[in-house]
Scaffold this motif. Structure first.
Motif, PDB file in Angstrom:
ATOM      1  N   VAL A 176      40.270  54.767  54.245  1.00 40.37           N
ATOM      2  CA  VAL A 176      40.665  54.416  52.875  1.00 40.37           C
ATOM      3  C   VAL A 176      40.534  52.916  52.648  1.00 40.37           C
ATOM      4  CG1 VAL A 176      42.624  54.317  51.278  1.00 40.37           C
ATOM      5  CG2 VAL A 176      42.154  56.423  52.553  1.00 40.37           C
ATOM      6  N   GLU A 177      41.018  52.115  53.590  1.00 42.78           N
ATOM      7  CA  GLU A 177      40.962  50.657  53.433  1.00 42.78           C
ATOM      8  C   GLU A 177      39.518  50.171  53.365  1.00 42.78           C
ATOM      9  OE1 GLU A 177      42.487  46.558  55.639  1.00 42.78           O
ATOM     10  OE2 GLU A 177      43.039  48.511  56.481  1.00 42.78           O
ATOM     11  N   MET A 178      38.658  50.736  54.209  1.00 50.47           N
ATOM     12  CA  MET A 178      37.254  50.322  54.216  1.00 50.47           C
ATOM     13  C   MET A 178      36.577  50.675  52.893  1.00 50.47           C
ATOM     14  SD  MET A 178      34.502  51.025  57.277  1.00 50.47           S
ATOM     15  CE  MET A 178      35.680  50.432  58.489  1.00 50.47           C
ATOM     16  N   LEU A 179      36.827  51.878  52.398  1.00 51.05           N
ATOM     17  CA  LEU A 179      36.225  52.293  51.134  1.00 51.05           C
ATOM     18  C   LEU A 179      36.759  51.469  49.969  1.00 51.05           C
ATOM     19  CD1 LEU A 179      36.131  56.157  51.623  1.00 51.05           C
ATOM     20  CD2 LEU A 179      34.162  54.636  51.463  1.00 51.05           C
ATOM     21  N   GLU A 180      38.060  51.200  49.970  1.00 48.20           N
ATOM     22  CA  GLU A 180      38.631  50.368  48.908  1.00 48.20           C
ATOM     23  C   GLU A 180      37.982  48.990  48.894  1.00 48.20           C
ATOM     24  OE1 GLU A 180      42.862  50.247  49.384  1.00 48.20           O
ATOM     25  OE2 GLU A 180      43.155  52.236  48.537  1.00 48.20           O
ATOM     26  N   ASN A 181      37.773  48.405  50.074  1.00 48.34           N
ATOM     27  CA  ASN A 181      37.157  47.079  50.145  1.00 48.34           C
ATOM     28  C   ASN A 181      35.698  47.115  49.699  1.00 48.34           C
ATOM     29  OD1 ASN A 181      39.491  45.835  51.064  1.00 48.34           O
ATOM     30  ND2 ASN A 181      38.986  46.148  53.216  1.00 48.34           N
ATOM     31  N   LEU A 182      34.962  48.121  50.161  1.00 49.09           N
ATOM     32  CA  LEU A 182      33.550  48.230  49.792  1.00 49.09           C
ATOM     33  C   LEU A 182      33.374  48.418  48.289  1.00 49.09           C
ATOM     34  CD1 LEU A 182      32.294  50.578  52.656  1.00 49.09           C
ATOM     35  CD2 LEU A 182      31.340  48.335  52.138  1.00 49.09           C
ATOM     36  N   VAL A 183      34.070  49.408  47.750  1.00 50.49           N
ATOM     37  CA  VAL A 183      33.896  49.748  46.332  1.00 50.49           C
ATOM     38  C   VAL A 183      34.538  48.692  45.438  1.00 50.49           C
ATOM     39  CG1 VAL A 183      34.375  51.479  44.566  1.00 50.49           C
ATOM     40  CG2 VAL A 183      33.751  52.197  46.864  1.00 50.49           C
ATOM     41  N   GLY A 184      35.757  48.281  45.799  1.00 46.96           N
ATOM     42  CA  GLY A 184      36.443  47.272  44.990  1.00 46.96           C
ATOM     43  C   GLY A 184      35.657  45.977  44.928  1.00 46.96           C
ATOM     44  N   GLY A 185      35.128  45.530  46.071  1.00 44.59           N
ATOM     45  CA  GLY A 185      34.345  44.298  46.096  1.00 44.59           C
ATOM     46  C   GLY A 185      33.100  44.391  45.230  1.00 44.59           C
ATOM     47  N   ALA A 186      32.411  45.522  45.314  1.00 48.05           N
ATOM     48  CA  ALA A 186      31.183  45.700  44.524  1.00 48.05           C
ATOM     49  C   ALA A 186      31.487  45.697  43.025  1.00 48.05           C
ATOM     50  CB  ALA A 186      30.492  46.999  44.919  1.00 48.05           C
ATOM     51  N   ILE A 187      32.546  46.399  42.617  1.00 44.50           N
ATOM     52  CA  ILE A 187      32.871  46.487  41.187  1.00 44.50           C
ATOM     53  C   ILE A 187      33.362  45.140  40.662  1.00 44.50           C
ATOM     54  CG2 ILE A 187      34.413  47.561  39.496  1.00 44.50           C
ATOM     55  CD1 ILE A 187      34.232  50.140  41.183  1.00 44.50           C
ATOM     56  N   GLU A 188      34.208  44.456  41.440  1.00 47.47           N
ATOM     57  CA  GLU A 188      34.701  43.146  41.002  1.00 47.47           C
ATOM     58  C   GLU A 188      33.541  42.164  40.829  1.00 47.47           C
ATOM     59  OE1 GLU A 188      37.690  42.114  43.879  1.00 47.47           O
ATOM     60  OE2 GLU A 188      39.297  42.968  42.657  1.00 47.47           O
ATOM     61  N   ARG A 189      32.612  42.193  41.753  1.00 50.50           N
ATOM     62  CA  ARG A 189      31.458  41.290  41.672  1.00 50.50           C
ATOM     63  C   ARG A 189      30.607  41.616  40.446  1.00 50.50           C
ATOM     64  NH1 ARG A 189      28.120  38.341  45.414  1.00 50.50           N
ATOM     65  NH2 ARG A 189      26.792  37.115  44.028  1.00 50.50           N
ATOM     66  N   LEU A 190      30.458  42.907  40.157  1.00 51.92           N
ATOM     67  CA  LEU A 190      29.657  43.325  39.017  1.00 51.92           C
ATOM     68  C   LEU A 190      30.273  42.885  37.689  1.00 51.92           C
ATOM     69  CD1 LEU A 190      27.242  45.080  37.973  1.00 51.92           C
ATOM     70  CD2 LEU A 190      28.816  47.009  37.978  1.00 51.92           C
ATOM     71  N   LEU A 191      31.607  42.936  37.605  1.00 53.83           N
ATOM     72  CA  LEU A 191      32.279  42.707  36.326  1.00 53.83           C
ATOM     73  C   LEU A 191      32.752  41.283  36.111  1.00 53.83           C
ATOM     74  CD1 LEU A 191      34.406  45.963  35.987  1.00 53.83           C
ATOM     75  CD2 LEU A 191      32.210  45.436  34.948  1.00 53.83           C
ATOM     76  N   ARG A 192      32.860  40.486  37.159  1.00 51.89           N
ATOM     77  CA  ARG A 192      33.410  39.144  36.939  1.00 51.89           C
ATOM     78  C   ARG A 192      32.386  38.263  36.221  1.00 51.89           C
ATOM     79  NH1 ARG A 192      33.419  37.445  43.165  1.00 51.89           N
ATOM     80  NH2 ARG A 192      31.358  36.506  43.309  1.00 51.89           N
ATOM     81  N   PRO A 193      32.882  37.309  35.425  1.00 52.08           N
ATOM     82  CA  PRO A 193      31.950  36.433  34.694  1.00 52.08           C
ATOM     83  C   PRO A 193      31.050  35.685  35.663  1.00 52.08           C
ATOM     84  CG  PRO A 193      34.201  36.157  33.907  1.00 52.08           C
ATOM     85  CD  PRO A 193      34.275  37.018  35.125  1.00 52.08           C
ATOM     86  N   SER A 194      29.778  35.582  35.319  1.00 54.49           N
ATOM     87  CA  SER A 194      28.843  34.858  36.199  1.00 54.49           C
ATOM     88  C   SER A 194      29.009  33.361  35.989  1.00 54.49           C
ATOM     89  CB  SER A 194      27.412  35.287  35.894  1.00 54.49           C
ATOM     90  OG  SER A 194      27.154  35.138  34.519  1.00 54.49           O
TER      91      SER A 194
END
Length: 200
Positions: A176-194
């Motif tokens: 669970v922790e690994m998946l949360e980090n993988l998916v959360g990191g990808a989504i945060e990077r996608l949505l944060r202002p460039s």
């Protein structure tokens, strides 16, 4: 649910029907086999479902209804966007455990539906993707097309990630922790202002 005539046996034997479709493949299952699985005569099954495509659509609609309901509960109970993202990921991991056959059918077999039914599935998926973006926010100045693409990518991540580590020998909390980090990191990077690009 869109089909008020859904037979009571369907709820009782839903998991068997789902497993039958998912394990054998939608194209390999006939109405007679479905009727046997539900404990009905083929004629009785046709009374409730004119074709196996109608039954498949019913299962996929049920899947998206559950996803949308889950998003609604998270949105109401969670204020901070970061907490919403973490809760979204956990909710999808839980749903993947509770509804594994639904995920497989929605991703693999919706192409077996007729054009009108596929349009209904696209409508449900787009509704789900719009709700995801509304909950998580989006980058400023993203075009409408880019926002739709981002929502589509996020939905794919959330719906496919639980299977990534399914065959790894991990403790549940590690998975669970690994998946949360993988998916959360990808989504945060996608949505944060460039950040503005440096000019050479």
């Amino acid at each position: 649910m869109p089909m008020p005539e859904r037979c009571s046996r369907f709820a009782e034997y839903r998991d068997k029907v789902l497993e039958l479709f998912a394990s054998k493949g939608f194209g390999q299952v006939g109405m007679r086999e479905l009727a046997t699985c539900l404990g009905l005569s083929p004629g009785s099954l046709y009374h409730h479902y004119p074709s196996k495509q109608h039954l498949l659509l019913d299962l996929i609609e049920e899947f998206y209804e559950e996803l949308l309901s889950t998003l609604g509960r998270i949105d109401q109970k969670t204020a901070a966007k970061r907490d919403k993202l973490q809760n979204l990921i956990r909710a999808h991991l839980n749903l993947h455990q509770e509804m594994p056959w639904h995920f497989r059918l929605a991703e693999r077999d919706s192409g077996c539906l007729n054009d009108e039914q596929q349009a209904r599935v696209r409508q449900l998926r787009e509704q789900y993707e719009r709700k995801l973006l509304l909950m998580l926010g989006t980058r400023p100045r993203l075009s409408e097309q880019a926002q739709r693409a981002a929502a589509h990518a996020i939905a794919n991540l959330l719906n496919s990630a639980p299977s990534w580590l399914a065959h790894q020998a991990l403790e549940e909390h590690e998975r669970v922790e690994m998946l949360e980090n993988l998916v959360g990191g990808a989504i945060e990077r996608l949505l944060r202002p460039s950040l503005p690009r440096a000019v050479a």
